[in-house]
Each structure stands twice: as structure tokens, then as C-alpha cells.
Design an enzyme around this catalytic site. Sequence first.
Site, PDB file in Angstrom:
ATOM      1  N   GLN A 116       0.876  -1.148  -0.009  1.00  0.00           N
ATOM      2  CA  GLN A 116       0.141  -0.195  -0.175  1.00  0.00           C
ATOM      3  C   GLN A 116       1.036   1.470  -0.003  1.00  0.00           C
ATOM      4  O   GLN A 116       0.476   2.219  -0.629  1.00  0.00           O
ATOM      5  CB  GLN A 116      -0.892  -0.049   1.132  1.00  0.00           C
ATOM      6  CG  GLN A 116      -2.120   0.983   1.318  1.00  0.00           C
ATOM      7  CD  GLN A 116      -3.300   0.409   0.342  1.00  0.00           C
ATOM      8  OE1 GLN A 116      -3.606  -0.882   0.654  1.00  0.00           O
ATOM      9  NE2 GLN A 116      -4.021   1.016  -0.608  1.00  0.00           N
ATOM     10  N   LYS A 119       1.994   1.796  -3.715  1.00  0.00           N
ATOM     11  CA  LYS A 119       0.789   2.125  -4.414  1.00  0.00           C
ATOM     12  C   LYS A 119       0.237   3.687  -4.175  1.00  0.00           C
ATOM     13  O   LYS A 119      -0.147   4.328  -5.115  1.00  0.00           O
ATOM     14  CB  LYS A 119      -0.304   1.097  -4.017  1.00  0.00           C
ATOM     15  CG  LYS A 119      -1.999   1.281  -4.720  1.00  0.00           C
ATOM     16  CD  LYS A 119      -2.845   0.483  -4.090  1.00  0.00           C
ATOM     17  CE  LYS A 119      -2.339  -0.981  -3.815  1.00  0.00           C
ATOM     18  NZ  LYS A 119      -3.806  -1.696  -3.330  1.00  0.00           N
ATOM     19  N   LYS A 131      -2.813  -0.950   6.499  1.00  0.00           N
ATOM     20  CA  LYS A 131      -3.810  -1.970   6.315  1.00  0.00           C
ATOM     21  C   LYS A 131      -4.194  -2.636   7.638  1.00  0.00           C
ATOM     22  O   LYS A 131      -3.569  -2.565   8.575  1.00  0.00           O
ATOM     23  CB  LYS A 131      -3.188  -3.171   5.475  1.00  0.00           C
ATOM     24  CG  LYS A 131      -4.099  -3.890   4.557  1.00  0.00           C
ATOM     25  CD  LYS A 131      -4.599  -3.286   3.259  1.00  0.00           C
ATOM     26  CE  LYS A 131      -5.647  -3.925   2.780  1.00  0.00           C
ATOM     27  NZ  LYS A 131      -5.930  -3.357   1.548  1.00  0.00           N
ATOM     28  N   ASP A 171     -11.680  -3.890   1.859  1.00  0.00           N
ATOM     29  CA  ASP A 171     -11.004  -4.878   1.263  1.00  0.00           C
ATOM     30  C   ASP A 171     -11.838  -6.108   1.256  1.00  0.00           C
ATOM     31  O   ASP A 171     -13.091  -6.038   1.317  1.00  0.00           O
ATOM     32  CB  ASP A 171      -9.603  -5.048   1.875  1.00  0.00           C
ATOM     33  CG  ASP A 171      -8.438  -5.640   1.149  1.00  0.00           C
ATOM     34  OD1 ASP A 171      -8.067  -5.043   0.150  1.00  0.00           O
ATOM     35  OD2 ASP A 171      -8.367  -6.939   1.146  1.00  0.00           O
ATOM     36  N   THR A 215     -11.751   0.585  -8.038  1.00  0.00           N
ATOM     37  CA  THR A 215     -10.723  -0.434  -8.280  1.00  0.00           C
ATOM     38  C   THR A 215     -11.079  -0.975  -9.650  1.00  0.00           C
ATOM     39  O   THR A 215     -10.113  -1.050 -10.331  1.00  0.00           O
ATOM     40  CB  THR A 215     -10.769  -1.128  -7.159  1.00  0.00           C
ATOM     41  OG1 THR A 215     -10.965  -0.268  -5.915  1.00  0.00           O
ATOM     42  CG2 THR A 215      -9.435  -1.932  -7.078  1.00  0.00           C
TER      43      THR A 215
HETATM   44  P1  NDP Z   1     -14.599  -8.780  -2.006  1.00  0.00           P
HETATM   45  O1  NDP Z   1     -14.787  -9.533  -0.626  1.00  0.00           O
HETATM   46  O2  NDP Z   1     -15.872  -7.880  -2.592  1.00  0.00           O
HETATM   47  O3  NDP Z   1     -14.636 -10.156  -3.034  1.00  0.00           O
HETATM   48  C1  NDP Z   1     -13.365 -11.289  -3.035  1.00  0.00           C
HETATM   49  C2  NDP Z   1     -13.666 -11.894  -4.054  1.00  0.00           C
HETATM   50  O4  NDP Z   1     -12.512 -12.819  -4.075  1.00  0.00           O
HETATM   51  C3  NDP Z   1     -14.968 -12.789  -3.787  1.00  0.00           C
HETATM   52  O5  NDP Z   1     -15.236 -13.395  -5.210  1.00  0.00           O
HETATM   53  C4  NDP Z   1     -14.163 -14.053  -3.006  1.00  0.00           C
HETATM   54  O6  NDP Z   1     -14.800 -15.308  -3.280  1.00  0.00           O
HETATM   55  C5  NDP Z   1     -12.905 -14.011  -3.656  1.00  0.00           C
HETATM   56  N1  NDP Z   1     -11.842 -14.522  -2.856  1.00  0.00           N
HETATM   57  C6  NDP Z   1     -11.657 -14.107  -1.648  1.00  0.00           C
HETATM   58  N2  NDP Z   1     -10.675 -14.908  -1.035  1.00  0.00           N
HETATM   59  C7  NDP Z   1     -10.346 -15.984  -1.539  1.00  0.00           C
HETATM   60  C8  NDP Z   1      -9.407 -17.261  -1.527  1.00  0.00           C
HETATM   61  N3  NDP Z   1      -8.672 -17.085  -0.571  1.00  0.00           N
HETATM   62  N4  NDP Z   1      -9.734 -17.912  -2.614  1.00  0.00           N
HETATM   63  C9  NDP Z   1     -10.593 -17.972  -3.646  1.00  0.00           C
HETATM   64  N5  NDP Z   1     -11.215 -16.776  -3.900  1.00  0.00           N
HETATM   65  C10 NDP Z   1     -11.122 -16.093  -2.946  1.00  0.00           C
HETATM   66  O7  NDP Z   1     -13.437  -8.179  -2.175  1.00  0.00           O
HETATM   67  P2  NDP Z   1     -12.723  -7.263  -3.228  1.00  0.00           P
HETATM   68  O8  NDP Z   1     -13.143  -7.310  -4.505  1.00  0.00           O
HETATM   69  O9  NDP Z   1     -12.857  -5.587  -2.453  1.00  0.00           O
HETATM   70  O10 NDP Z   1     -11.039  -7.562  -3.225  1.00  0.00           O
HETATM   71  C11 NDP Z   1     -10.717  -8.419  -4.171  1.00  0.00           C
HETATM   72  C12 NDP Z   1      -9.167  -7.996  -4.288  1.00  0.00           C
HETATM   73  O11 NDP Z   1      -8.947  -6.576  -4.758  1.00  0.00           O
HETATM   74  C13 NDP Z   1      -8.247  -8.158  -2.807  1.00  0.00           C
HETATM   75  O12 NDP Z   1      -7.145  -8.778  -3.348  1.00  0.00           O
HETATM   76  C14 NDP Z   1      -8.279  -7.014  -2.523  1.00  0.00           C
HETATM   77  O13 NDP Z   1      -7.141  -6.633  -1.634  1.00  0.00           O
HETATM   78  C15 NDP Z   1      -8.196  -6.193  -3.720  1.00  0.00           C
HETATM   79  N6  NDP Z   1      -8.301  -4.756  -3.745  1.00  0.00           N
HETATM   80  C16 NDP Z   1      -9.473  -4.135  -3.307  1.00  0.00           C
HETATM   81  C17 NDP Z   1      -9.704  -2.861  -3.446  1.00  0.00           C
HETATM   82  C18 NDP Z   1     -11.009  -2.206  -3.134  1.00  0.00           C
HETATM   83  O14 NDP Z   1     -11.098  -1.139  -3.266  1.00  0.00           O
HETATM   84  N7  NDP Z   1     -12.129  -3.073  -2.586  1.00  0.00           N
HETATM   85  C19 NDP Z   1      -8.777  -1.950  -3.805  1.00  0.00           C
HETATM   86  C20 NDP Z   1      -7.471  -2.669  -4.287  1.00  0.00           C
HETATM   87  C21 NDP Z   1      -7.231  -3.718  -4.218  1.00  0.00           C
HETATM   88  P3  NDP Z   1     -15.751 -15.797  -1.778  1.00  0.00           P
HETATM   89  O15 NDP Z   1     -16.784 -14.926  -1.778  1.00  0.00           O
HETATM   90  O16 NDP Z   1     -15.904 -17.384  -2.330  1.00  0.00           O
HETATM   91  O17 NDP Z   1     -14.712 -15.824  -0.783  1.00  0.00           O
HETATM   92  O1  2IT Z   2      -5.801  -2.440  -1.584  1.00  0.00           O
HETATM   93  C1  2IT Z   2      -6.423  -1.361  -1.580  1.00  0.00           C
HETATM   94  O2  2IT Z   2      -6.049  -0.514  -2.313  1.00  0.00           O
HETATM   95  C2  2IT Z   2      -7.551  -1.237  -0.954  1.00  0.00           C
HETATM   96  N1  2IT Z   2      -8.213  -1.853  -0.597  1.00  0.00           N
HETATM   97  C3  2IT Z   2      -8.272   0.186  -0.943  1.00  0.00           C
HETATM   98  C4  2IT Z   2      -7.702   0.974   0.241  1.00  0.00           C
HETATM   99  C5  2IT Z   2      -8.465   2.405   0.419  1.00  0.00           C
HETATM  100  O3  2IT Z   2      -8.135   2.908   1.467  1.00  0.00           O
HETATM  101  O4  2IT Z   2      -9.254   2.915  -0.613  1.00  0.00           O
END
Ligand code: NDP
Ligand code: 2IT
Length: 450
Positions: A116, A119, A131, A171, A215
Site C-alpha cells: 500500500q 501504491k 492496512k 477490502d 478499483t
Molecule cells: P470482495 O470481498 O468484494 O470479493 C472478494 C472475491 O474474491 C470474492 O469473489 C471471493 O470469493 C474471492 N476470494 C477471496 N478470498 C479468496 C480465496 N482465498 N480464494 C479464492 N477466492 C477468494 O473483495 P474485493 O473485491 O474488495 O477485493 C478483491 C481483491 O482486490 C483483494 O486482493 C483486495 O485486496 C484487492 N483490492 C481491493 C480494493 C477495493 O477497493 N475493494 C482496492 C484494491 C485492491 P468468496 O466469496 O468465495 O470468498
Molecule cells: O488495496 C487497496 O488499495 C484497498 N483495499 C483500498 C484502500 C483504500 O483506502 O481505499
Amino acid sequence: MSATVIDPALQHAYKEVLRRNPGESEFHQAVEEVLGSLGPVVKRHPHYLAERVIERLCEPERQIIFRVPWTDDVGQVQINRGFRVEYSSVLGPYKGGLRFHPSVLLGTVKFLGFEQIFKNALTGMPIGGGKGGSDFDPKGRSDAEIMRFCQSFMTELYRHLGEYTDVPAGDIGVGGREIGYLFGQYKRITNRYEAGVLTGKGIAWGGSLARTEATGYGTVYFANQMAGEVDDSLDGKDVVVSGSGNVAIYAIEKVTELGGKVLACSDSSGYVVDEDGIDLDLLKDVKENRRERIKAYADEKGGRARFVEGLVWDVPAKVALPCATQNELDEDAAVAMVKNGTRLVAEGANMPCTPGAVQVFQEAGVLFGPAKAANAGGVATSALEMQQNASRDSWSFEHTDERLHEIMRNIHERCVETAEEYGRPGDYVFGANVAGFTRVADAMLALGVI
Ligand code: NDP
Ligand code: 2IT
């Protein structure tokens, strides 16, 4: 196979990370990936070594671990562990999401906090890196249980937060519902309506339009920009996305808007492939409204949609957007993808590709956009939310989305230029690591020994 070779000048710093953080393999991986790019930088700027900037950056400023006791719907007391790693505040208040997932350990939060920092630096905005999260598993929990958990979590965490100190967001497992409960408890304990203390808030109470989408949209803007470097775009391309959460859903939305076709997406139980292209309304209904498993999509869609228990990377596509979780795409998957014609990969999730997979892509000439650049649109729009909160203003969706788009263009340019400056054209991993590191390191030196 490991893609990373650390310069001898940085070996000592890396060995110290291994020694002082035993067993934290994801943290080691994230540090190794960044240090792997910094050899040429410390040769050109030896004062970074003399001032021990790298050793300082490998040690979080503060690590908070706390007990989160709460009572479930049948009256049973449950105990979870909460974390906040306040990693670096040289560029601004600690900024980064909270993850609620049973796999969360201190090392997970440290790896995410470390990523982070760089980034957030790449966004060019005034935000430090942090985080947090918990090993709490929200799956199958009622709204009331989620609320009680969030209230207990914030009852401990609130003393460390503040709009000028530490500003969490969502997250994995933390979205609008959780941010609402967390903010409610913060407000109640502090007796302050301090909107800028959390981002990802609801639109009716201090949130920013386009933060939910940011994102996923940002990752696709970045991918499109990468394609533009070879006179191409996502228009007309087949795309595979992993995950079906916040990042995946809005990546799918933007790919579709830009004329691409998303053939498949997944969750931890398997994937759906839909030859007609993923139906976004149905996906949002299954995942956002009903919080069901991805299989429900195939059951309801019928026709050419089916559910498969397996890895989504088995579906051939020119473009792949891993948007689920760390190390979800390994070397074997990468080899198969290259054989099947994948030409562009942009990471929506944090560290979804293993080092071996990254090496396979780069050696095969696949355009590879690393997470700290490609998924920075989420945190950048969080910073835009903080700006709106500070000025007690709210911007239109179009204005915010245009700012996001511009930020992603700038990050892309910064990566490309930095890679070229060091004779590594097209190497986005190198460009992102070096551009992010340099901004943080220079600020750190200016602030003295901190
Ligand atoms: P969500 O909780 O909305 O969705 C997560 C998704 O990933 C679900 O479909 C989940 O499936 C799947 N998943 C999570 N853990 C696992 C695992 N161990 N094995 C397989 N599938 C898995 O999270 P986000 O969409 O917010 O986050 C997704 C990724 O993006 C993460 O790496 C996060 O750190 C990153 N990210 C998020 C940001 C944000 O603004 N939200 C910003 C930047 C990066 P299931 O429901 O079956 O667990
Ligand atoms: O991994 C990421 O950049 C996030 N989960 C978003 C962090 C934020 O402060 O919006």
C-alpha cells in the site's frame, strides 16, 4: 521458479526481514518483489543506502493487534483477532483497507500494508500506507452479527484513527455495510461526525460517487492504457476475470462498456463460464444483493452458462484480470494461459500472481500490469473522497470518474517513463516499484531520521 533476484547491496536488508518476521511468507514475498527492482536505483542514488531508507521501510511504524470479542445470534461468545499495521506516514495519514477473512494473519496485513505504501505513492496523492483486518469470517453471518462484530472491532481501533492520522476503508469482506457499522460506532464513541476518518462510506452520509466502482474501473483503464502501448485496446477482446466481489464486478462492468466480452468469473467455490458474456445485472443480483455463491448465476442463467469447480484460468482469453486474492494465479496456470493465447494481464487484486507466474508472463512478452499500479484507482478515489469530506462538498459521478481516469493515465505514464529511464522499457513491475519507492524515499529523507 522465482522472478526476483535481489542485488547484493540489498541482501542484508532482505535477510533481516526474513529473520525478524519468521513464517510471514506473504510479507517476505512482497518485500522480495520490491527489493528485486531497487538494485539499479541504489547504484544511481547511493544515499538511499547510506541513510538506510530500505531498512526503515521494511519495518512498519506501528503494529496494533487486539482482541475482538462479540456475541453471536445464539448467545455464544466469539473471539477474533484484529490488526492494524500503520506502515508509513511520510506522505500522509496511514491509508488502506480492512480485510475480514478467516485467512488473515499479521503477515497478511503486513504484506498488504507494505504494498500500500508504494501504491499510494504512485497515485501522487497525500496518503501514507497502512492496512488492517481480522480473521473474522463474515460468510453466513447475519446483519446483526456483522454489526456487533464491527462495533467491537471499532471499540478497540477508534483510538488509533483520525482523519489526519489513519483512515481505513474496505477490502475483502468489508464493503459499504461494514463501513457503515464501523463509522456508526466511531461517531458514537468520539461524539464527532468526522467523515474523513473512513472511506467507502454510503453516498447519503459522506461517501463519494464512483468509489464503489473505482478499483475495477481503474484496473480496466490501466489495462486499456497498456494495450494502447501496442496500438490496441480491450474493444472486441475476450476477457477472463477472477473473483466476483467488488473489484471483479466493476472490472467486468467497465470491460463490457469498452466493448470487451467477459467470458468467465469466479468465487472460492469455482467459476462460471458464459459464452454470451457475463450478464452483469444477474451477477450483481446474485453477489451484491443476495450474497449467494457464484453457482447460482449459472443455475439461473441457463443457456450457454455453466458452473465449473476448478480454476478460472482454464478458460482461454486474450486478457486476464485476477481480481480475487493473493497467489491465486501460479506458474502452471501462467504457462497454460500463455499457450492459450493470453497477451495482457492486469492485477485487480493485491499480489494475485506468484513470482513464478510473473516471470512466465514477462518472458513470454505478455503485457503485465502489477497490482500496485493497476489497482491503485480504489485508494486514489478514497483520497478523492477525503478531499470532498475536507471541503464538505460532493462531486458528480462524471467528475470523480474523470479524475480517476486521469490518475490512472498518470500512473501508467509514470511506470512507463521510469522503466524507460532505467533501460527497462515495457517492464511495469520495475517501473511501478521504482517510481513508488522514489517518491516515498525522497519524502522520508526530507523528514529526517524517522
Ligand atoms: P470482495 O470481498 O468484494 O470479493 C472478494 C472475491 O474474491 C470474492 O469473489 C471471493 O470469493 C474471492 N476470494 C477471496 N478470498 C479468496 C480465496 N482465498 N480464494 C479464492 N477466492 C477468494 O473483495 P474485493 O473485491 O474488495 O477485493 C478483491 C481483491 O482486490 C483483494 O486482493 C483486495 O485486496 C484487492 N483490492 C481491493 C480494493 C477495493 O477497493 N475493494 C482496492 C484494491 C485492491 P468468496 O466469496 O468465495 O470468498
Ligand atoms: O488495496 C487497496 O488499495 C484497498 N483495499 C483500498 C484502500 C483504500 O483506502 O481505499
